[in-house]
Write a protein that holds these residues in place. Structure first.
Motif, PDB file in Angstrom:
ATOM      1  N   TYR A   1      64.083  13.113  35.177  1.00  0.00           N
ATOM      2  CA  TYR A   1      63.947  13.990  36.339  1.00  0.00           C
ATOM      3  C   TYR A   1      65.242  14.069  37.132  1.00  0.00           C
ATOM      4  O   TYR A   1      66.140  13.235  36.976  1.00  0.00           O
ATOM      5  CB  TYR A   1      62.787  13.509  37.215  1.00  0.00           C
ATOM      6  N   GLY A   2      65.343  15.067  37.975  1.00  0.00           N
ATOM      7  CA  GLY A   2      66.524  15.243  38.827  1.00  0.00           C
ATOM      8  C   GLY A   2      67.769  15.514  37.994  1.00  0.00           C
ATOM      9  O   GLY A   2      67.723  16.199  36.977  1.00  0.00           O
ATOM     10  N   PHE A   3      68.878  14.951  38.417  1.00  0.00           N
ATOM     11  CA  PHE A   3      70.142  15.193  37.716  1.00  0.00           C
ATOM     12  C   PHE A   3      70.201  14.476  36.361  1.00  0.00           C
ATOM     13  O   PHE A   3      71.107  14.715  35.569  1.00  0.00           O
ATOM     14  CB  PHE A   3      71.328  14.731  38.579  1.00  0.00           C
ATOM     15  N   ARG A   4      69.235  13.592  36.106  1.00  0.00           N
ATOM     16  CA  ARG A   4      69.222  12.883  34.822  1.00  0.00           C
ATOM     17  C   ARG A   4      69.029  13.847  33.661  1.00  0.00           C
ATOM     18  O   ARG A   4      69.383  13.549  32.527  1.00  0.00           O
ATOM     19  CB  ARG A   4      68.133  11.819  34.833  1.00  0.00           C
ATOM     20  N   GLU A   5      68.461  15.006  33.978  1.00  0.00           N
ATOM     21  CA  GLU A   5      68.243  16.024  32.967  1.00  0.00           C
ATOM     22  C   GLU A   5      69.546  16.399  32.259  1.00  0.00           C
ATOM     23  O   GLU A   5      69.557  16.709  31.065  1.00  0.00           O
ATOM     24  CB  GLU A   5      67.621  17.270  33.620  1.00  0.00           C
ATOM     25  N   GLU A   6      70.653  16.349  32.985  1.00  0.00           N
ATOM     26  CA  GLU A   6      71.956  16.714  32.401  1.00  0.00           C
ATOM     27  C   GLU A   6      72.265  15.835  31.190  1.00  0.00           C
ATOM     28  O   GLU A   6      72.879  16.277  30.228  1.00  0.00           O
ATOM     29  CB  GLU A   6      73.065  16.508  33.437  1.00  0.00           C
ATOM     30  N   TYR A   7      71.869  14.573  31.275  1.00  0.00           N
ATOM     31  CA  TYR A   7      72.173  13.650  30.177  1.00  0.00           C
ATOM     32  C   TYR A   7      71.253  13.884  28.992  1.00  0.00           C
ATOM     33  O   TYR A   7      71.624  13.629  27.851  1.00  0.00           O
ATOM     34  CB  TYR A   7      72.100  12.203  30.677  1.00  0.00           C
ATOM     35  N   TYR A   8      70.067  14.359  29.270  1.00  0.00           N
ATOM     36  CA  TYR A   8      69.147  14.727  28.187  1.00  0.00           C
ATOM     37  C   TYR A   8      69.751  15.880  27.395  1.00  0.00           C
ATOM     38  O   TYR A   8      69.783  15.887  26.162  1.00  0.00           O
ATOM     39  CB  TYR A   8      67.788  15.102  28.788  1.00  0.00           C
ATOM     40  N   ARG A   9      70.299  16.853  28.137  1.00  0.00           N
ATOM     41  CA  ARG A   9      70.920  17.995  27.474  1.00  0.00           C
ATOM     42  C   ARG A   9      72.156  17.534  26.696  1.00  0.00           C
ATOM     43  O   ARG A   9      72.353  17.910  25.536  1.00  0.00           O
ATOM     44  CB  ARG A   9      71.300  19.064  28.500  1.00  0.00           C
ATOM     45  N   LEU A  10      72.949  16.667  27.332  1.00  0.00           N
ATOM     46  CA  LEU A  10      74.144  16.140  26.687  1.00  0.00           C
ATOM     47  C   LEU A  10      73.765  15.421  25.389  1.00  0.00           C
ATOM     48  O   LEU A  10      74.412  15.586  24.345  1.00  0.00           O
ATOM     49  CB  LEU A  10      74.856  15.178  27.640  1.00  0.00           C
ATOM     50  N   ALA A  11      72.677  14.654  25.451  1.00  0.00           N
ATOM     51  CA  ALA A  11      72.240  13.908  24.274  1.00  0.00           C
ATOM     52  C   ALA A  11      71.907  14.857  23.124  1.00  0.00           C
ATOM     53  O   ALA A  11      72.256  14.619  21.973  1.00  0.00           O
ATOM     54  CB  ALA A  11      71.023  13.058  24.627  1.00  0.00           C
ATOM     55  N   ARG A  12      71.262  15.963  23.453  1.00  0.00           N
ATOM     56  CA  ARG A  12      70.931  16.935  22.397  1.00  0.00           C
ATOM     57  C   ARG A  12      72.193  17.569  21.849  1.00  0.00           C
ATOM     58  O   ARG A  12      72.330  17.788  20.653  1.00  0.00           O
ATOM     59  CB  ARG A  12      69.946  17.978  22.926  1.00  0.00           C
ATOM     60  N   GLU A  13      73.135  17.859  22.759  1.00  0.00           N
ATOM     61  CA  GLU A  13      74.407  18.453  22.301  1.00  0.00           C
ATOM     62  C   GLU A  13      75.142  17.501  21.373  1.00  0.00           C
ATOM     63  O   GLU A  13      75.809  17.922  20.437  1.00  0.00           O
ATOM     64  CB  GLU A  13      75.298  18.782  23.503  1.00  0.00           C
ATOM     65  N   LYS A  14      75.020  16.213  21.636  1.00  0.00           N
ATOM     66  CA  LYS A  14      75.718  15.217  20.816  1.00  0.00           C
ATOM     67  C   LYS A  14      75.007  14.963  19.489  1.00  0.00           C
ATOM     68  O   LYS A  14      75.379  14.073  18.739  1.00  0.00           O
ATOM     69  CB  LYS A  14      75.820  13.891  21.579  1.00  0.00           C
ATOM     70  N   GLY A  15      73.912  15.666  19.278  1.00  0.00           N
ATOM     71  CA  GLY A  15      73.243  15.547  17.996  1.00  0.00           C
ATOM     72  C   GLY A  15      72.178  14.461  17.929  1.00  0.00           C
ATOM     73  O   GLY A  15      71.715  14.098  16.853  1.00  0.00           O
ATOM     74  N   ILE A  16      71.789  13.941  19.065  1.00  0.00           N
ATOM     75  CA  ILE A  16      70.676  12.983  19.060  1.00  0.00           C
ATOM     76  C   ILE A  16      69.393  13.779  18.825  1.00  0.00           C
ATOM     77  O   ILE A  16      69.198  14.845  19.414  1.00  0.00           O
ATOM     78  CB  ILE A  16      70.638  12.207  20.394  1.00  0.00           C
ATOM     79  N   ILE A  17      68.562  13.274  17.920  1.00  0.00           N
ATOM     80  CA  ILE A  17      67.398  14.065  17.522  1.00  0.00           C
ATOM     81  C   ILE A  17      66.151  13.567  18.241  1.00  0.00           C
ATOM     82  O   ILE A  17      65.828  12.371  18.215  1.00  0.00           O
ATOM     83  CB  ILE A  17      67.219  13.994  15.996  1.00  0.00           C
ATOM     84  N   PHE A  18      65.494  14.493  18.907  1.00  0.00           N
ATOM     85  CA  PHE A  18      64.292  14.158  19.661  1.00  0.00           C
ATOM     86  C   PHE A  18      63.073  14.655  18.898  1.00  0.00           C
ATOM     87  O   PHE A  18      63.003  15.819  18.531  1.00  0.00           O
ATOM     88  CB  PHE A  18      64.342  14.795  21.043  1.00  0.00           C
ATOM     89  N   ILE A  19      62.135  13.762  18.629  1.00  0.00           N
ATOM     90  CA  ILE A  19      60.906  14.164  17.934  1.00  0.00           C
ATOM     91  C   ILE A  19      59.719  13.781  18.806  1.00  0.00           C
ATOM     92  O   ILE A  19      59.575  12.624  19.211  1.00  0.00           O
ATOM     93  CB  ILE A  19      60.795  13.462  16.561  1.00  0.00           C
ATOM     94  N   GLN A  20      58.909  14.789  19.104  1.00  0.00           N
ATOM     95  CA  GLN A  20      57.782  14.549  19.987  1.00  0.00           C
ATOM     96  C   GLN A  20      56.596  14.011  19.180  1.00  0.00           C
ATOM     97  O   GLN A  20      56.324  14.497  18.089  1.00  0.00           O
ATOM     98  CB  GLN A  20      57.405  15.868  20.670  1.00  0.00           C
ATOM     99  N   TYR A  21      55.944  12.982  19.713  1.00  0.00           N
ATOM    100  CA  TYR A  21      54.710  12.525  19.043  1.00  0.00           C
ATOM    101  C   TYR A  21      53.571  12.495  20.048  1.00  0.00           C
ATOM    102  O   TYR A  21      53.792  12.489  21.257  1.00  0.00           O
ATOM    103  CB  TYR A  21      54.932  11.165  18.370  1.00  0.00           C
ATOM    104  N   ASP A  22      52.380  12.495  19.523  1.00  0.00           N
ATOM    105  CA  ASP A  22      51.199  12.524  20.360  1.00  0.00           C
ATOM    106  C   ASP A  22      50.605  11.124  20.454  1.00  0.00           C
ATOM    107  O   ASP A  22      50.697  10.351  19.500  1.00  0.00           O
ATOM    108  CB  ASP A  22      50.194  13.478  19.727  1.00  0.00           C
ATOM    109  N   ALA A  23      50.000  10.813  21.620  1.00  0.00           N
ATOM    110  CA  ALA A  23      49.445   9.466  21.803  1.00  0.00           C
ATOM    111  C   ALA A  23      48.418   9.130  20.728  1.00  0.00           C
ATOM    112  O   ALA A  23      48.247   7.975  20.343  1.00  0.00           O
ATOM    113  CB  ALA A  23      48.821   9.357  23.174  1.00  0.00           C
ATOM    114  N   SER A  24      47.741  10.150  20.218  1.00  0.00           N
ATOM    115  CA  SER A  24      46.713   9.889  19.215  1.00  0.00           C
ATOM    116  C   SER A  24      47.318   9.643  17.833  1.00  0.00           C
ATOM    117  O   SER A  24      46.646   9.152  16.933  1.00  0.00           O
ATOM    118  CB  SER A  24      45.751  11.072  19.154  1.00  0.00           C
ATOM    119  N   LYS A  25      48.580  10.065  17.655  1.00  0.00           N
ATOM    120  CA  LYS A  25      49.226   9.839  16.336  1.00  0.00           C
ATOM    121  C   LYS A  25      50.542   9.131  16.564  1.00  0.00           C
ATOM    122  O   LYS A  25      51.617   9.707  16.473  1.00  0.00           O
ATOM    123  CB  LYS A  25      49.483  11.192  15.655  1.00  0.00           C
TER     124      LYS A  25
END
Lengths: 138, 1010
Positions: free
Chosen positions: B791-815
């Motif tokens: 949240y807040g300005f921390r979002e910038e680092y999330y975007r940076l992480a994606r730009e740097k090629g870090i791969i985010f995979i969403q999972y569901d609590a049930s799986k």
């Protein structure tokens, strides 16, 4: 006696059940409208005489609510309340009035569901028992 | 005043909740406050909100007492409709130039009757109602506004623009209107400045042209009982009650294309709240929330989100909205979106709400110029993670949404924290400019027959829509001793306080009853009003006909009305037996005790000491610093080590702080202002007397037992990884060219046993992932997440992480992901990738678990201090929104991780906030304790002594009360008695009772119940 609407007084502790009742309101929960609340500093303030006075005036049921065990804001007022209620229930049974018209329930400030359940159950119980049998109610 | 003595007053710029909170805290701790607000009244955005999450408290109901208090506080000067145009000087000694815009209505003369607005012919868009309604050219923003004084909108007033009309001046009985009013320049001197100008709502919403697309703040007004549709969920195009409504998240947030790369932090939660409230208003509603990540990161938020899903049946759809269009005939809105599986779908809604983000205030540039402070790139005030409340200019502090988008509790915490920061430089000037409130002499009502006044509150439509308020008024008018009874729209508003005072004088009333909301929140407000009218504050009684009547009996209006009559009658009967009480005065030991030497505790102790109070800082471990010792670098790549070392050095060398390491709390007894604590360490037991306690006991890392943790050394926690990353030449694999790390989020958080979000783990994972990439760009980093909550300005680092090629995979609590060995004994992480809708298998050299934060075993301290814990074991504050550092037990405060998971900057703010509250208490020589304690009727007491054993506080003694006759009686120690009533309920002679809830009063109330 399906149309009998009992009158119930709930003695509430300022620190737990009264807050739970407020929270039930904020959450827009529902319970029967024939339950009135009386705020006390602690359930330990409940005197046997208050309960008898209420029955004498024609109230059909009395519910005493206090903090959960070990959580009393005033150390052990809830234990004192429970002891008194249990004692009085025996007497009410003995004189044939019915100890079931009196009930004690513990809950924390964060348990509005418990409050709603307690007053709803109480209403159902008193509906079954019928009106207060005291004659010449004052 | 000498050259170097600081000036004991503070300027606050901005009258929203941040400014109001700071103003009240400062004024209560001995500083004179100038509260400058641009608009005609204080209250800010919070005054526009309908409800607040996660308690669903009515926003104005909890804000209003603060508005009123701010409005009438002797040491707060409200300067509305004004702006700062000049600023110079040094910390402790600033000169400020203020331009007061002409209001055209005299603040002193206007009584707020509103006749002018009724007859004003000009209709203008009402900004308070977000242009969904009209107001007149002469107006107040809302009925509870403070000051309740009308203002003329010079842009639209016919008299001012064209010289015609002038109706309001003719009608105004007080002669308050002056069309010739000119602007005024005033100059003041202050010691410090707090900037709290707040936020702007994102306005450039591309779809706002469609009739049935509203912004979330407009919807907030739609839901409000005092709003344009009186709380009915209607759509603007045809007033029809919609069935299918949609919320679109991240409008104006997390979007670099419009230079809003940050997350606005509040929209997920307010959308959930609005959906819940809308569903409560109209049960048939089917809300859908379109979102990217649900950011329910605050205390108790995750449970709220779960309730929204499971109890309210709100539909959450993780999906990117591609386009929205309007059906020209029906005015319905058609949403085209891409669902989780990558398919394009189309859906029709009757009303669409845009969850608009927050922007820096539009005045931020001017504030920058006037005060000479720096702004960050989006235009928010520049701060940093180790000094979240300080601007680039010494002596000028900041709090609230001006430094970063934030929610109300964090704003309130920062506002109190900024008060500490200001008081640290102004300590010596405390009390130099403040005035003491003088109340009129109290009327002696002893022996006078009761004359009771009653107000029955509509609370907007909160009560009035269920309970037949006029019939309750008629009913109470028939009761004996009632000499005045009336109804009011909002009894808590300033004008009603004046009406109460007038009624008391006019009808010679000596008791007052208000049937409205809960006495827990509003009793103090009305008691204050009684005092101002010359009545003892204990001659007041409240009937709770909202929380415990109209809100719970909505489906039974008749029953509710009957019950409201009963409750009012019971209160009136009790009031008949009320009598004046004299609160006794208690001394204050002006020393503090801080439990816990982590970031929060260190800040609390240091701040209190800097403000001139002696402090004992107790730490159970051998070293100070707590969890911060384990943090090697922060998301913004700072080293907290340097900050921490300096802070520890300052604390240990401070002459006013005694640091007790390796020390346990054995016992705490006493009460506000007069605590006595027994400390226990290797040297034995020490007794310490103090006036306030700050609980900053911290929390620890959750120890996982899932995902092969503890069984395989290649499965570690984020914290372990962080430590390794700072070690030189650390390698987790021999293959430098091809290696992979899999991070798993929400381990031990958002689970059945630990339902809440730990707030920091997403940022922690991204921080470490970025560092891994920096050290070796060839490492594949996967982050398996449920929702990314940067949240807040921390979002910038999330975007940076994606730009740097870090791969985010969403999972569901049930799986949940599976961590297993394959045939070659490699660790294999299996997870379902929602985009390709297939299970994928990641061979990983290292699995890193983002484990949550777990509270310590807090029961012991909670019991000693008589304060509550949440279900998950953190300390529970007095009110999650507006009292985030206080407990309902007076004199006890909370800060840091002991309250809930948080970042370093948030712990710093809260540590300082707790010290501001403690300082406000410690700066007083004496406090007046509640008068509701036990009293003994000496003539009835047989001195049997049974009450002595019943008293849990050793407050009763048997003493000789008459030397001549030798008569003995029980006697109450006023300082020790808590007024619980255990003694009275068992006294066989009825000799002992609790003032304020006597047996007589209870009998009267019981008898009134028909």
């Amino acid at each position: 006696m399906s149309d009998f609407e009992p009158k119930i007084i709930t003695f509430c502790c300022n620190y737990c059940s009264y807050v739970a009742a407020d929270t039930a309101g904020t959450r827009k929960e529902h319970y029967p409208a024939n339950v009135e609340l009386l705020r006390l500093p602690c359930s330990g303030k409940v005197d046997i005489l208050y309960i008898l006075e209420a029955f004498n005036k024609g109230v059909d049921g009395v519910l005493v609510t206090g903090c959960r065990k070990e959580q009393c804001h005033f150390m052990e007022g809830n234990y004192k309340a429970e002891a008194k209620v249990m004692f009085l229930k025996d007497i009410l049974d003995e004189i044939g009035f019915g100890g079931n018209r009196l009930h004690v329930q513990f809950m924390s400030a964060g348990e509005p569901d418990e409050f709603v359940r307690a007053v709803t159950d109480m209403t159902a119980r008193i509906k079954e028992l019928g009106p207060n049998p005291v004659e010449n109610k004052k | 005043m000498g050259e170097n003595t600081p000036i004991g007053s503070v300027l606050i710029v901005g009258g929203g909740i941040a400014g109001i909170q700071s103003a009240l805290d400062l004024a209560e701790s001995g500083f004179y406050v100038y509260l400058v607000e641009e608009g005609p009244s204080i209250g800010g955005v919070m005054a526009q909100l309908d409800k607040t999450f996660p308690t669903n408290d009515c926003s104005l109901c909890i804000l209003s007492p603060k508005l009123v208090e701010c409005g009438r506080h002797l040491n707060v000067k409200n300067i509305t409709y004004s702006e700062i145009i000049g600023f110079e000087g040094t910390p402790g000694n600033f000169k400020v130039k203020i331009r007061k815009k002409p209001r055209y209505v005299d603040l002193e003369k206007c009584v707020g009757c509103g006749i002018c607005a009724q007859k004003c012919p000009v209709k203008v868009d009402d900004n308070y109602n977000e242009k969904l309604a009209k107001r007149r050219a002469i107006y107040v923003e809302y009925p509870q506004a403070v000051p309740l004084c009308y203002a003329i909108d010079a842009e639209h007033c016919l008299k001012i623009t064209k010289g015609k009309c002038g109706v309001c001046q003719k009608l105004c009985k007080s002669g308050a209107i002056d069309y010739e009013a000119k602007e005024e320049i005033i100059e003041i001197e202050v010691g410090a400045v707090l900037l709290t100008p707040g936020l702007e709502k994102f306005k450039n919403n591309p779809y706002i042209g469609f009739d049935n697309v509203v912004s979330s703040i407009q919807f907030e007004r739609i839901l409000s009982a005092s709003g344009p549709f009186k709380g009915h969920v209607e759509r603007p195009s045809d007033g029809k009650s919609p069935e299918k409504i949609a919320f679109l998240q991240c409008v104006g947030s997390r979007d670099v294309s419009i230079e809003h790369g940050y997350c606005s932090s509040v929209c997920c939660m307010y959308a959930i709240k609005e959906a819940i409230i809308a569903k409560e208003h109209a049960h048939h509603l089917k809300p859908t929330i379109f979102y990217m990540d649900i950011r329910a990161f605050g205390k108790g938020f995750e449970s709220y989100y779960e309730r929204a899903k499971n109890e309210y049946g709100i539909n959450f759809r993780r999906s990117k909205v591609v386009q929205i269009e309007e059906d020209i005939e029906t005015k319905d809105i058609i949403i085209r979106c891409v669902d989780e599986n990558g398919n394009q779908v189309k859906e029709r809604f009757e009303l669409v709400i845009m969850s608009v983000g927050l922007e820096p205030t539009k005045t931020s540039k001017r504030i920058k110029d006037v005060f000479g402070i720096s702004l960050e790139k989006y235009g928010f005030a520049q701060t940093n993670s180790s000094s979240p409340l300080t601007t680039s200019r010494p002596g000028v502090f900041v709090s609230g949404a001006f430094s970063q988008p934030k929610d109300i509790p964090e704003t309130v915490v920062q506002s109190s924290g900024a008060v500490s920061a200001a008081a640290e430089i102004l300590g010596g000037a405390r009390g130099s400019l403040t005035k003491e409130k003088k109340y009129p002499d109290e009327l002696n009502i002893f022996g006078d027959p009761p004359r009771i006044g009653v107000f029955i509150c509509h609370c907007g439509i909160n009560i009035g829509s269920v309970v037949d308020v006029p019939s309750v008024v008629e009913h109470v008018k028939t009761l004996p001793n009632v000499y005045f009874a009336s109804e009011s729209l909002y009894t808590c508003a300033t004008d009603t306080q004046n009406q109460i005072k007038e009624a008391i004088v006019e009808h010679k009333l000596n008791r007052f009853v208000v049937a409205a909301c809960s006495p827990r929140t509003h009793e103090p407000l009305f008691q204050e009003t009684l005092r101002e009218a010359g009545l003892n504050k204990y001659l007041f009684e409240m009937a709770n006909i909202r929380d415990q009547c109209s809100w719970v009996h909505m489906q039974d209006p008749e029953g509710a009305t009957e019950k409201a009559k009963d409750l009012a009658s019971m209160a009136i009967s009790k009031a008949r037996r009320l009598f004046s009480l004299t609160p006794h005065s208690l001394g204050v030991t002006s020393k503090g005790l801080v439990i816990g030497g982590g970031i929060a505790g260190l800040n609390s102790a240091y701040s209190l000491a800097e403000q001139g109070f002696e402090v004992a800082l107790v730490e159970r471990e051998e070293v100070l610093g707590g969890q911060a010792n384990e943090i090697h670098f922060t998301l913004d790549n700072n080293s907290p080590k340097k900050y921490l070392d300096e802070l520890i050095k300052n604390v240990e060398n401070h002459p006013k702080i005694s640091v007790c390491k390796k020390t346990q709390i054995k016992n705490i007894e006493g009460f506000v202002g007069n605590f006595k604590t027994t400390l226990n360490n290797c040297k034995g037991e020490i007794s310490y007397e103090h006036g306030a306690v700050i609980v900053a006991t911290g929390a620890c890392e959750y120890e996982p037992n899932e995902y092969l943790y503890g069984k395989d050394p290649k499965v570690i926690t984020q914290r372990k990884l962080e430590k390794k990353l700072t070690e030189e030449n650390w390698q987790f694999t021999s293959n430098k060219e091809k290696s992979s790390i899999v991070m798993i989020q929400c381990v031990g958080s958002r689970e059945k046993e630990r339902p809440n979000c730990s707030r920091i783990c997403c940022s922690q994972a991204i921080k470490n992932a970025l560092r891994v990439k920096e050290l070796n760009p060839y490492t594949d980093v996967y982050i398996l997440y449920r929702d990314i909550r940067t949240y807040g300005f921390r979002e910038e680092y999330y975007r940076l992480a994606r730009e740097k090629g870090i791969i985010f995979i969403q999972y569901d609590a049930s799986k949940k992901p599976l961590v297993e060995y394959d045939d070659e004994y490699n660790i294999n992480v299996k997870v379902r990738d929602p985009i390709i809708n297939q299970e994928i298998s990641l061979i990983s050299d290292l699995v890193v678990l983002s484990v949550g934060i777990k509270p310590y075993e807090n029961k012991n301290i909670a019991k000693m201090l008589k304060v509550p814990l949440t279900l998950d074991g953190f300390f529970l504050e007095a009110h999650v929104k507006l009292r985030p550092v206080e407990f309902s037990t007076e004199g006890v405060f909370v800060a840091g991780l002991a309250h809930s998971p948080k970042f370093i900057d948030e712990s710093i703010s809260q540590g300082k906030a707790a010290s501001a509250k403690a300082a406000s208490l410690l700066s007083k020589d004496h406090i007046s304790a509640d008068g509701t304690i036990s009293t003994v009727d000496i003539d009835r007491c047989t001195s049997c002594g049974s009450c002595i054993n019943l008293c849990a506080y050793n407050a009763i003694e048997i003493k000789i009360v008459n030397e001549r006759t030798g008569k003995k009686s029980a006697q109450i120690n006023e300082a020790l008695c808590k007024g619980c009533g255990a003694c009275s309920a068992n006294c066989r002679c009825n000799a002992i009772d609790v003032c304020g809830t006597t047996a007589e009063q209870i009998y009267e109330a019981v008898c009134a119940f028909k």
